[in-house]
Design an enzyme around this catalytic site. Structure first.
Site, PDB file in Angstrom:
ATOM      1  N   ARG A 114      -9.378   1.487   9.267  1.00 19.41           N
ATOM      2  CA  ARG A 114      -8.920  -0.119   9.558  1.00 19.41           C
ATOM      3  C   ARG A 114     -10.210  -0.837  10.093  1.00 19.41           C
ATOM      4  O   ARG A 114      -9.824  -1.792  10.788  1.00 19.41           O
ATOM      5  CB  ARG A 114      -7.900  -0.115  10.443  1.00 19.41           C
ATOM      6  CG  ARG A 114      -6.444  -0.456   9.742  1.00 19.41           C
ATOM      7  CD  ARG A 114      -5.375  -0.069  10.541  1.00 19.41           C
ATOM      8  NE  ARG A 114      -4.443  -1.055  10.262  1.00 19.41           N
ATOM      9  CZ  ARG A 114      -3.085  -0.391   9.794  1.00 19.41           C
ATOM     10  NH1 ARG A 114      -3.247   0.639   9.172  1.00 19.41           N
ATOM     11  NH2 ARG A 114      -2.159  -1.125   9.791  1.00 19.41           N
TER      12      ARG A 114
ATOM     13  N   ARG B  79      11.563  -6.884   5.360  1.00 15.00           N
ATOM     14  CA  ARG B  79      11.201  -5.441   5.536  1.00 15.00           C
ATOM     15  C   ARG B  79      11.873  -4.852   6.978  1.00 15.00           C
ATOM     16  O   ARG B  79      12.498  -3.650   6.817  1.00 15.00           O
ATOM     17  CB  ARG B  79       9.880  -4.954   5.710  1.00 15.00           C
ATOM     18  CG  ARG B  79       9.569  -3.817   5.545  1.00 15.00           C
ATOM     19  CD  ARG B  79       8.111  -3.433   5.279  1.00 15.00           C
ATOM     20  NE  ARG B  79       7.267  -3.426   6.283  1.00 15.00           N
ATOM     21  CZ  ARG B  79       6.052  -3.258   6.346  1.00 15.00           C
ATOM     22  NH1 ARG B  79       5.363  -2.938   5.181  1.00 15.00           N
ATOM     23  NH2 ARG B  79       5.128  -3.471   7.324  1.00 15.00           N
TER      24      ARG B  79
ATOM     25  N   LYS C 128       0.600  -1.339   0.031  1.00 10.38           N
ATOM     26  CA  LYS C 128       0.007   0.043  -0.085  1.00 10.38           C
ATOM     27  C   LYS C 128       0.891   1.196  -0.034  1.00 10.38           C
ATOM     28  O   LYS C 128       0.863   2.049  -0.767  1.00 10.38           O
ATOM     29  CB  LYS C 128      -0.844  -0.042   1.377  1.00 10.38           C
ATOM     30  CG  LYS C 128      -2.048  -0.880   1.251  1.00 10.38           C
ATOM     31  CD  LYS C 128      -2.885  -0.558   2.502  1.00 10.38           C
ATOM     32  CE  LYS C 128      -2.410  -0.624   3.763  1.00 10.38           C
ATOM     33  NZ  LYS C 128      -1.756  -2.023   4.391  1.00 10.38           N
TER      34      LYS C 128
ATOM     35  N   ARG D 270      11.164  -3.751   9.862  1.00 12.49           N
ATOM     36  CA  ARG D 270      10.735  -2.512  10.436  1.00 12.49           C
ATOM     37  C   ARG D 270      10.506  -2.961  11.976  1.00 12.49           C
ATOM     38  O   ARG D 270      10.580  -4.096  12.215  1.00 12.49           O
ATOM     39  CB  ARG D 270       9.244  -2.122   9.862  1.00 12.49           C
ATOM     40  CG  ARG D 270       8.953  -0.848  10.118  1.00 12.49           C
ATOM     41  CD  ARG D 270       7.987  -0.040   9.444  1.00 12.49           C
ATOM     42  NE  ARG D 270       6.691  -0.710   9.999  1.00 12.49           N
ATOM     43  CZ  ARG D 270       5.436  -0.544   9.485  1.00 12.49           C
ATOM     44  NH1 ARG D 270       5.449   0.042   8.252  1.00 12.49           N
ATOM     45  NH2 ARG D 270       4.352  -1.099  10.093  1.00 12.49           N
TER      46      ARG D 270
ATOM     47  N   ARG E  52      -0.594  -8.819  13.206  1.00 11.84           N
ATOM     48  CA  ARG E  52      -1.120  -7.601  12.494  1.00 11.84           C
ATOM     49  C   ARG E  52      -1.952  -8.382  11.261  1.00 11.84           C
ATOM     50  O   ARG E  52      -2.984  -7.776  10.863  1.00 11.84           O
ATOM     51  CB  ARG E  52      -0.054  -6.912  12.011  1.00 11.84           C
ATOM     52  CG  ARG E  52       0.559  -6.084  12.950  1.00 11.84           C
ATOM     53  CD  ARG E  52       1.935  -5.385  12.576  1.00 11.84           C
ATOM     54  NE  ARG E  52       1.718  -4.329  11.607  1.00 11.84           N
ATOM     55  CZ  ARG E  52       2.417  -4.109  10.691  1.00 11.84           C
ATOM     56  NH1 ARG E  52       3.558  -4.743  10.262  1.00 11.84           N
ATOM     57  NH2 ARG E  52       2.078  -3.049  10.010  1.00 11.84           N
TER      58      ARG E  52
HETATM   59  P1  AMP Z   1       0.941   0.720   9.233  1.00 15.55           P
HETATM   60  O1  AMP Z   1       1.965   1.258   9.056  1.00 15.55           O
HETATM   61  O2  AMP Z   1      -0.184   1.309   8.285  1.00 15.55           O
HETATM   62  O3  AMP Z   1       0.954  -0.890   9.146  1.00 15.55           O
HETATM   63  O4  AMP Z   1       0.530   0.927  10.940  1.00 15.55           O
HETATM   64  C1  AMP Z   1       1.515   0.438  11.855  1.00 15.55           C
HETATM   65  C2  AMP Z   1       0.881   0.563  13.073  1.00 15.55           C
HETATM   66  O5  AMP Z   1       0.211   1.727  13.566  1.00 15.55           O
HETATM   67  C3  AMP Z   1      -0.446  -0.717  13.125  1.00 15.55           C
HETATM   68  O6  AMP Z   1      -0.116  -1.765  13.369  1.00 15.55           O
HETATM   69  C4  AMP Z   1      -1.334  -0.178  14.330  1.00 15.55           C
HETATM   70  O7  AMP Z   1      -0.929  -0.500  15.613  1.00 15.55           O
HETATM   71  C5  AMP Z   1      -1.269   1.330  13.863  1.00 15.55           C
HETATM   72  N1  AMP Z   1      -2.248   2.064  12.925  1.00 15.55           N
HETATM   73  C6  AMP Z   1      -1.881   2.662  11.806  1.00 15.55           C
HETATM   74  N2  AMP Z   1      -3.003   3.003  11.371  1.00 15.55           N
HETATM   75  C7  AMP Z   1      -3.890   2.822  12.285  1.00 15.55           C
HETATM   76  C8  AMP Z   1      -5.585   2.926  12.432  1.00 15.55           C
HETATM   77  N3  AMP Z   1      -6.041   3.374  11.035  1.00 15.55           N
HETATM   78  N4  AMP Z   1      -6.263   2.282  13.407  1.00 15.55           N
HETATM   79  C9  AMP Z   1      -5.616   1.941  14.296  1.00 15.55           C
HETATM   80  N5  AMP Z   1      -4.132   1.680  14.520  1.00 15.55           N
HETATM   81  C10 AMP Z   1      -3.365   2.151  13.289  1.00 15.55           C
END
Ligand code: AMP
Length: 193
Positions: A89, A128, A14, A130, A141
């Site tokens: 989400r 990755r 994404k 991270r 996740r």
């Molecule tokens: P991402 O980089 O989008 O994979 O997000 C990394 C982490 O940030 C996720 O595993 C969640 O803990 C938190 N996170 C990101 N976006 C959201 C969202 N829309 N709602 C809740 N937690 C989020």
């Protein structure tokens, strides 16, 4: 005017596609993951609140996330459209987004769902490196995605907004598929048929 949502499990690409779309359509990427990581690095109150959830791979509570997105969408650079990456989400977040968009008189253009088989995701995410990409957190996740985020495909499907994209292939191929699905050819013109 283009207001897009990018859906897809962690590791589906994404973020990579969002960056390309921002360049093509000259609209910002609004990534809640990036905003939360920034807040965490700056050690703001919000960042501290979010930290434990991010570490575990669970969702940061809705009021925090909805608050930051609402503010972000009011900013000048979002007036001509945006790409939501990692938000909404959950159905509750999607409902909050609907309310916000309605109050701003904004309509969504499309919801792009990038689909990749789970066995491929695990490999990509482990490569990755991270901070939140160790295997236990990754599995959590993916589980959270399936349970809380995937239902959004049906949520938006009833409004005929969803474009399913096969996320296996080169970055360029997938990008072309997304652009085509949105209804633009690669030079930016709307397709006639
Ligand atoms: P991402 O980089 O989008 O994979 O997000 C990394 C982490 O940030 C996720 O595993 C969640 O803990 C938190 N996170 C990101 N976006 C959201 C969202 N829309 N709602 C809740 N937690 C989020």
């Amino acid at each position: 005017m283009m207001r897009l949502i990018l859906l897809g499990p962690p590791g589906a690409g994404k973020g990579t596609q969002a960056v390309r779309l921002t360049k093509k359509f000259d609209i910002p990427q609004v990534s809640t993951g990036d905003m939360l990581r920034e807040a965490r690095e700056k050690k703001t109150l919000l960042g501290q609140e979010a930290e434990s959830y991010m570490k575990e791979g669970t969702l940061v509570p809705d009021p925090i996330v909805i608050g930051i997105v609402k503010e972000r969408l009011q900013e000048e650079d979002c007036h001509h459209g945006y790409i939501l990456d990692g938000f909404p989400r959950s159905v509750a977040q999607a409902e909050a987004l609907d309310t916000t968009l309605e109050s701003m008189g904004h309509a969504l253009t499309a919801v792009i769902s990038i689909e990749v088989p789970e066995d491929k995701l695990l490999g990509r995410l482990l490569a990755r490196k991270r901070e939140d990409d160790n295997e236990t957190v990754i599995r959590e996740r993916l589980r959270v995605y399936a349970k809380q985020t995937e239902p959004l495909i049906d949520y938006y499907r009833s409004r005929d907004l969803v474009k399913i994209i096969d996320g296996v292939g080169s970055i360029e191929e997938i990008f072309e598929k997304i652009v085509k699905a949105i209804g633009m050819n690669s030079s930016g013109y709307s397709q006639v048929s």
